[in-house]
Design a protein around this motif. Structure first.
Motif, PDB file in Angstrom:
ATOM      1  N   MET A   1      59.247  36.390  44.197  1.00 23.43           N
ATOM      2  CA  MET A   1      58.596  36.213  42.933  1.00 23.43           C
ATOM      3  C   MET A   1      57.827  37.486  42.614  1.00 23.43           C
ATOM      4  SD  MET A   1      55.986  33.207  41.532  1.00 23.43           S
ATOM      5  CE  MET A   1      56.255  32.286  42.994  1.00 23.43           C
ATOM      6  N   ILE A   2      57.951  37.935  41.371  1.00 24.49           N
ATOM      7  CA  ILE A   2      57.309  39.154  40.897  1.00 24.49           C
ATOM      8  C   ILE A   2      56.166  38.750  39.973  1.00 24.49           C
ATOM      9  CG2 ILE A   2      57.624  41.288  39.586  1.00 24.49           C
ATOM     10  CD1 ILE A   2      60.681  40.966  40.312  1.00 24.49           C
ATOM     11  N   GLY A   3      54.984  39.265  40.227  1.00 24.27           N
ATOM     12  CA  GLY A   3      53.837  38.952  39.395  1.00 24.27           C
ATOM     13  C   GLY A   3      53.254  40.173  38.735  1.00 24.27           C
ATOM     14  N   VAL A   4      52.897  40.024  37.452  1.00 29.04           N
ATOM     15  CA  VAL A   4      52.169  41.052  36.720  1.00 29.04           C
ATOM     16  C   VAL A   4      50.834  40.437  36.337  1.00 29.04           C
ATOM     17  CG1 VAL A   4      52.092  42.503  34.657  1.00 29.04           C
ATOM     18  CG2 VAL A   4      54.275  42.083  35.796  1.00 29.04           C
ATOM     19  N   MET A   5      49.752  41.060  36.786  1.00 34.45           N
ATOM     20  CA  MET A   5      48.447  40.460  36.530  1.00 34.45           C
ATOM     21  C   MET A   5      47.355  41.497  36.394  1.00 34.45           C
ATOM     22  SD  MET A   5      47.130  39.115  40.249  1.00 34.45           S
ATOM     23  CE  MET A   5      45.519  38.782  39.589  1.00 34.45           C
ATOM     24  N   GLY A   6      46.297  41.075  35.758  1.00 35.27           N
ATOM     25  CA  GLY A   6      45.058  41.814  35.667  1.00 35.27           C
ATOM     26  C   GLY A   6      43.947  40.782  35.622  1.00 35.27           C
ATOM     27  N   VAL A   7      42.730  41.229  35.775  1.00 34.75           N
ATOM     28  CA  VAL A   7      41.572  40.338  35.738  1.00 34.75           C
ATOM     29  C   VAL A   7      40.554  40.949  34.793  1.00 34.75           C
ATOM     30  CG1 VAL A   7      39.711  39.307  37.098  1.00 34.75           C
ATOM     31  CG2 VAL A   7      41.990  39.517  38.088  1.00 34.75           C
ATOM     32  N   ALA A   8      39.908  40.125  33.993  1.00 33.52           N
ATOM     33  CA  ALA A   8      38.891  40.605  33.063  1.00 33.52           C
ATOM     34  C   ALA A   8      37.806  41.380  33.816  1.00 33.52           C
ATOM     35  CB  ALA A   8      38.276  39.426  32.312  1.00 33.52           C
ATOM     36  N   GLY A   9      37.409  42.487  33.255  1.00 30.73           N
ATOM     37  CA  GLY A   9      36.462  43.378  33.917  1.00 30.73           C
ATOM     38  C   GLY A   9      35.065  42.828  34.063  1.00 30.73           C
ATOM     39  N   ASP A  10      34.720  41.791  33.305  1.00 34.12           N
ATOM     40  CA  ASP A  10      33.359  41.268  33.415  1.00 34.12           C
ATOM     41  C   ASP A  10      33.236  40.168  34.471  1.00 34.12           C
ATOM     42  OD1 ASP A  10      34.771  39.364  31.990  1.00 34.12           O
ATOM     43  OD2 ASP A  10      33.316  39.195  30.368  1.00 34.12           O
ATOM     44  N   ARG A  11      34.196  40.088  35.358  1.00 32.11           N
ATOM     45  CA  ARG A  11      34.112  39.169  36.487  1.00 32.11           C
ATOM     46  C   ARG A  11      33.406  39.866  37.653  1.00 32.11           C
ATOM     47  NH1 ARG A  11      35.522  36.939  32.400  1.00 32.11           N
ATOM     48  NH2 ARG A  11      37.250  35.500  32.236  1.00 32.11           N
ATOM     49  N   ARG A  12      32.840  39.088  38.542  1.00 32.30           N
ATOM     50  CA  ARG A  12      32.170  39.667  39.716  1.00 32.30           C
ATOM     51  C   ARG A  12      33.204  40.344  40.614  1.00 32.30           C
ATOM     52  NH1 ARG A  12      29.342  34.606  42.317  1.00 32.30           N
ATOM     53  NH2 ARG A  12      31.538  34.083  42.271  1.00 32.30           N
ATOM     54  N   ASP A  13      32.786  41.402  41.307  1.00 34.17           N
ATOM     55  CA  ASP A  13      33.680  42.110  42.226  1.00 34.17           C
ATOM     56  C   ASP A  13      34.334  41.142  43.204  1.00 34.17           C
ATOM     57  OD1 ASP A  13      32.869  44.439  40.980  1.00 34.17           O
ATOM     58  OD2 ASP A  13      32.018  45.354  42.784  1.00 34.17           O
ATOM     59  N   GLU A  14      33.548  40.238  43.793  1.00 39.67           N
ATOM     60  CA  GLU A  14      34.106  39.313  44.786  1.00 39.67           C
ATOM     61  C   GLU A  14      35.145  38.373  44.178  1.00 39.67           C
ATOM     62  OE1 GLU A  14      29.812  37.755  43.988  1.00 39.67           O
ATOM     63  OE2 GLU A  14      30.753  39.713  44.200  1.00 39.67           O
ATOM     64  N   ASP A  15      35.012  38.061  42.890  1.00 37.42           N
ATOM     65  CA  ASP A  15      36.007  37.211  42.232  1.00 37.42           C
ATOM     66  C   ASP A  15      37.313  37.978  42.011  1.00 37.42           C
ATOM     67  OD1 ASP A  15      34.209  35.096  42.182  1.00 37.42           O
ATOM     68  OD2 ASP A  15      33.483  35.603  40.176  1.00 37.42           O
ATOM     69  N   ILE A  16      37.190  39.245  41.635  1.00 38.67           N
ATOM     70  CA  ILE A  16      38.387  40.065  41.429  1.00 38.67           C
ATOM     71  C   ILE A  16      39.097  40.296  42.760  1.00 38.67           C
ATOM     72  CG2 ILE A  16      39.257  42.289  40.615  1.00 38.67           C
ATOM     73  CD1 ILE A  16      36.911  42.317  38.614  1.00 38.67           C
ATOM     74  N   LEU A  17      38.336  40.562  43.807  1.00 35.19           N
ATOM     75  CA  LEU A  17      38.937  40.699  45.144  1.00 35.19           C
ATOM     76  C   LEU A  17      39.674  39.417  45.530  1.00 35.19           C
ATOM     77  CD1 LEU A  17      35.967  42.495  46.919  1.00 35.19           C
ATOM     78  CD2 LEU A  17      38.272  43.457  46.614  1.00 35.19           C
ATOM     79  N   ARG A  18      39.058  38.278  45.256  1.00 36.24           N
ATOM     80  CA  ARG A  18      39.680  36.984  45.587  1.00 36.24           C
ATOM     81  C   ARG A  18      40.968  36.770  44.801  1.00 36.24           C
ATOM     82  NH1 ARG A  18      41.453  33.588  48.972  1.00 36.24           N
ATOM     83  NH2 ARG A  18      41.262  31.424  48.406  1.00 36.24           N
ATOM     84  N   MET A  19      41.004  37.212  43.550  1.00 31.32           N
ATOM     85  CA  MET A  19      42.234  37.104  42.764  1.00 31.32           C
ATOM     86  C   MET A  19      43.353  37.925  43.418  1.00 31.32           C
ATOM     87  SD  MET A  19      41.903  34.944  40.351  1.00 31.32           S
ATOM     88  CE  MET A  19      43.358  35.340  39.399  1.00 31.32           C
ATOM     89  N   GLY A  20      43.015  39.080  43.961  1.00 33.33           N
ATOM     90  CA  GLY A  20      43.999  39.875  44.689  1.00 33.33           C
ATOM     91  C   GLY A  20      44.503  39.145  45.918  1.00 33.33           C
ATOM     92  N   GLU A  21      43.595  38.485  46.636  1.00 34.05           N
ATOM     93  CA  GLU A  21      43.990  37.701  47.812  1.00 34.05           C
ATOM     94  C   GLU A  21      44.928  36.565  47.418  1.00 34.05           C
ATOM     95  OE1 GLU A  21      40.290  36.348  49.459  1.00 34.05           O
ATOM     96  OE2 GLU A  21      39.640  38.376  49.983  1.00 34.05           O
ATOM     97  N   LEU A  22      44.597  35.881  46.334  1.00 37.20           N
ATOM     98  CA  LEU A  22      45.455  34.774  45.871  1.00 37.20           C
ATOM     99  C   LEU A  22      46.812  35.284  45.395  1.00 37.20           C
ATOM    100  CD1 LEU A  22      42.744  32.720  43.979  1.00 37.20           C
ATOM    101  CD2 LEU A  22      43.856  32.114  46.145  1.00 37.20           C
ATOM    102  N   ALA A  23      46.814  36.426  44.725  1.00 28.93           N
ATOM    103  CA  ALA A  23      48.081  37.020  44.280  1.00 28.93           C
ATOM    104  C   ALA A  23      48.959  37.360  45.473  1.00 28.93           C
ATOM    105  CB  ALA A  23      47.809  38.262  43.433  1.00 28.93           C
TER     106      ALA A  23
END
Length: 126
Positions: A1-23
């Motif tokens: 499966m190929i994913g294209v994603m980004g995360v809104a910049g006004d999220r906390r650093d730890e939330d963006i890191l977690r999105m990377g882990e989930l991806a």
């Protein structure tokens, strides 16, 4: 499966890191993009955090690309896909992305791997 994603910049650093882990758990190939409106972050900062999160989960760096502009990231994912692959596009510009998908010429993308394989077999890789 190929994913294209980004995360809104006004999220906390730890939330963006977690999105990377989930991806990293969800995708085999990951293309990271950013929104034009980065909500206070520098160019590439959000993408870097997503990448860090994915890699911290053991995701193979060879399967991560950063392509900051959404249309270019979508194009890369569509070209990377082979018959039977699932491409998940977490788009910000939904209408533009939908049109880009509709306009995509998959016959050209399907021919690219065959042409590359043929060139390699003929020895033109030197």
């Amino acid at each position: 499966m190929i994913g294209v994603m980004g995360v809104a910049g006004d999220r906390r650093d730890e939330d963006i890191l977690r999105m990377g882990e989930l991806a990293a758990q969800a995708f085999d190939e990951l293309i990271i993009r950013e929104d034009e409106l980065r909500r206070g972050r520098r160019v590439g900062e959000g993408a870097r955090l997503i990448t860090e999160g994915a890699l911290s989960s053991g995701f193979d760096p060879a399967h991560v690309q950063t392509i900051l502009k959404e249309p270019e990231a979508v194009d890369a994912a569509l070209r990377l896909a082979a018959p039977g692959d699932l491409v998940v596009l977490l788009a910000t510009e939904v209408e533009d992305t939908w049109q880009q998908m509709r306009d995509f010429d998959s016959s050209a993308a399907l021919a690219e791997p065959e042409m590359a394989s043929a060139a390699w077999a003929k020895g033109s890789h030197d």
